[in-house]
Design a protein around this motif. Sequence first.
Motif, mmCIF file in Angstrom:
data_model
loop_
_atom_site.group_PDB
_atom_site.id
_atom_site.type_symbol
_atom_site.label_atom_id
_atom_site.label_comp_id
_atom_site.label_asym_id
_atom_site.label_seq_id
_atom_site.Cartn_x
_atom_site.Cartn_y
_atom_site.Cartn_z
ATOM 1 N N GLY A 139 0.795 -1.227 0.000
ATOM 2 C CA GLY A 139 0.000 0.000 0.000
ATOM 3 C C GLY A 139 0.822 1.269 0.000
ATOM 4 N N ASP A 140 1.996 1.243 0.613
ATOM 5 C CA ASP A 140 2.814 2.457 0.666
ATOM 6 C C ASP A 140 3.337 2.875 -0.705
ATOM 7 O OD1 ASP A 140 2.469 2.903 3.312
ATOM 8 O OD2 ASP A 140 4.366 2.040 3.959
ATOM 9 N N ALA A 142 1.592 3.346 -3.168
ATOM 10 C CA ALA A 142 0.636 4.322 -3.678
ATOM 11 C C ALA A 142 1.018 5.740 -3.286
ATOM 12 C CB ALA A 142 -0.775 4.005 -3.160
ATOM 13 N N TYR A 143 1.857 5.853 -2.268
ATOM 14 C CA TYR A 143 2.325 7.191 -1.881
ATOM 15 C C TYR A 143 3.776 7.412 -2.285
ATOM 16 C CZ TYR A 143 3.387 11.414 0.622
ATOM 17 O OH TYR A 143 3.774 12.688 0.907
ATOM 18 N N ASN A 161 -1.200 15.687 -4.643
ATOM 19 C CA ASN A 161 -1.693 14.564 -3.847
ATOM 20 C C ASN A 161 -1.558 13.284 -4.658
ATOM 21 O OD1 ASN A 161 -3.236 12.610 -2.474
ATOM 22 N ND2 ASN A 161 -4.586 14.184 -1.624
ATOM 23 N N TYR A 163 -2.688 10.379 -4.212
ATOM 24 C CA TYR A 163 -3.884 9.527 -4.219
ATOM 25 C C TYR A 163 -4.932 10.022 -5.205
ATOM 26 C CZ TYR A 163 -1.810 7.916 0.145
ATOM 27 O OH TYR A 163 -0.954 7.430 1.088
ATOM 28 N N THR A 164 -4.924 11.335 -5.489
ATOM 29 C CA THR A 164 -5.930 11.900 -6.389
ATOM 30 C C THR A 164 -5.332 12.494 -7.653
ATOM 31 O OG1 THR A 164 -5.848 14.066 -5.306
ATOM 32 C CG2 THR A 164 -7.392 12.426 -4.405
#
Length: 387
Positions: A139-140, A142-143, A161, A163-164
């Motif tokens: 999951g990390d 994704a950042y 951002n 995530y977006t």
Amino acid sequence: MIAVKILGLILWLVVLPFCMGLNFTPLFQKRFRNVGAVFAAGYILFFAALEIVGIPVVLFTVYHGLTTFVKWFTPVIFVLSLTGAGIALCGKKRGYGLNFDGFSPLMESSLEEKIMLALFLTLAGFQMYMSFTRASFDGDDAYYGVQALIAQQVDTLYRVNPYTGRSAPLDVRHALALFPVWEAYLGRMCKIHATIIAHSVVPLVLIPLTYVLYFQIGKVLLEGKKRLLPMFMVLIALWQLFGNISIYTVETFFLTRTWQGKSFAGNFVIPAVLWIFLCLFASKETEEEGLIAPKGMNNQGKWIERPEHGRRRKKGFWVLLACLNLAGGASSSLAILLSCLMTAGFGLLLAIRERRIGILIKAGFSCIPGGVYVLLYLALTHGIFVP
């Protein structure tokens, strides 16, 4: 084209960091001036320079952040590398050249030692092969992975951002941890996608770098028992290989999240603090250095280093520790806090052992870069300083 990219990676990940590490050779005692120590010191200086140049760029540059960072960071790296190379060229004449004495015992080692060394190299090679061909995702990514990609493709640093994909205020929580920026920088300089850099290239460098550091730790711990060093490295490799007993262990991060700053903090920054203090504890007042001293001749007719030289060359580790206490911030703000706490604790023990209050002063000075980092982080996260 692929060959050019590979040569570029070798330049930025091997040659330049090694040359940067040569800056410390005049400050180290002879037995610590080996190839592995220089390589580890070079990466510490590399990430310290990354923080010094990168933090102002992140805080004050909204657009074209990566381009601005490349503009300022690249000359700094080349200057430090050329300085190190110049020191190496003059080192032999002045008595602080690289120490290659460690290769002779390796060639003269017993069959058992050679078998253990071959086993270690096999285990390390297997880990690198699996990290390259079986890259894991979590999951990390994704950042952290996306931040490196955004920096490379959008040319902004912590202003989008992940995530977006939308513009956002500066992410003050992560803005001082520049590990994704380093990966984006490598991608820009070598013309390689940032995700490929993170998942395929970085493990091939950081896994050997970690073992180089553990090898240096083993050399100090097993002083006088070098025949046990290959076995020590095999045990470390097996420990890393079978340490996945939880998703939170350092070993899990080492092999499955190598490209993330948290992995670098646990597998390089913290062991590097231990290595530096082991060297400080193990440093002797006298050592064969080949220096000409009026009263420096021993019974065997060899020149030895006088005590003042040994004390002077202990300072190199304090300088390196100060760089490390800043370089750790590239991985995580928590790494800075831990390294400074370890510096204070081990410094106190060393001061008690040596009965010298000056050691506490040196430990305090080595924590200043990390302290400035922590104060800046607190000012950003509490709204005291708004860039």
